[in-house]
Enzyme design. Structure first.
Site: not given
Ligand code: FES
Length: 238
Positions: A203
């Site tokens: 993410h």
């Molecule tokens: S940014 Fe979501 S798991 Fe690493």
């Protein structure tokens, strides 16, 4: 004349109550017996049938087994037996509990897995190594002097999870941390991201060269596991 006399005597005998005696006597004897039984049951008490001897029961004579000594000696023997048996029982219980606890504790191979030893000579400066510890990746970074300086330059108050670099390392050149993103648990990629540290592609979380979160959804810095340096070039994790 003689027959007349006989007939008269028979008639007399039939009518006389004395001659009906056997039936009446039996009835009276029965009544008197029952009244005697009733009287005796009202006054008697229960007696055990096992008391005493009979042709079918014979109580053994235990008198030869009875102690002939004084009562104090018997008491002493009693105390000795109670004490000895108590001590034996306590020792047995202790051994049982010890065995139980030993079986419940982790076995030698599990304990060995709990700690991982790393030879630091094998990690050149400026390089990352990933090892597995308790099923999780652990990042070990041999940091350069520039990286250490960069980590220390950061304004701690501006960080999402404020931590100085000093709080995160035991030796400035060695950064040891769990390789698990604090957002949802992905494994970040080393030497990547906007801050020259680690980048989580799941993410888009960016960690700096001290493993602190700088950008993206992760709420916390990368976790520091328990570790130590038992020797100059040895690292033990766990
Ligand atoms: S940014 Fe979501 S798991 Fe690493």
């Amino acid at each position: 004349m003689a027959s007349l006399t006989t007939q008269a005597s028979r008639a007399l005998a039939r009518s006389s109550p004395a001659l009906r005696l056997p039936a009446a006597a039996a009835r009276a004897a029965c009544l008197s017996t029952s009244s005697a039984v009733q009287g005796s049951s009202a006054s008697s008490s229960f007696e055990s049938p096992f008391k005493g001897e009979s042709a079918y029961t014979k109580v053994p004579d235990f008198s030869k087994y009875m102690s002939k000594g004084p009562a104090s000696r018997n008491q002493l023997f009693g105390y000795f037996m109670v004490g000895t048996l108590g001590a034996i029982s306590a020792a047995g219980a202790k051994a049982t509990i010890q065995e139980f606890l030993k079986n419940m504790s982790a076995s030698a191979d599990v304990l060995a897995m709990a700690k991982v030893e790393v030879d630091l000579n094998a990690i050149p400066e400026g390089k990352n190594v990933i090892i597995k510890w308790r099923g999780k990746p652990v990042f070990i970074r041999h940091r350069t002097a520039e990286e250490i300086e960069e980590a220390n330059k950061v304004n701690v108050a501006s960080l999402r999870d404020p931590q100085s670099d000093e709080e995160r390392v035991k030796k400035p050149e060695w950064l040891v941390m769990l390789g698990v993103c604090t957002h949802l648990g992905c494994v970040p990629i080393g030497e990547a991201g906007d801050y020259g540290g680690w980048f989580c592609p799941c993410h888009g979380s960016h960690y700096d060269i001290s493993g602190r979160i700088r950008k993206g959804p992760a709420p916390l810095n990368l976790e520091i596991p328990a570790y130590d340096f038992p020797e100059e070039d040895k690292l033990v994790i766990g």
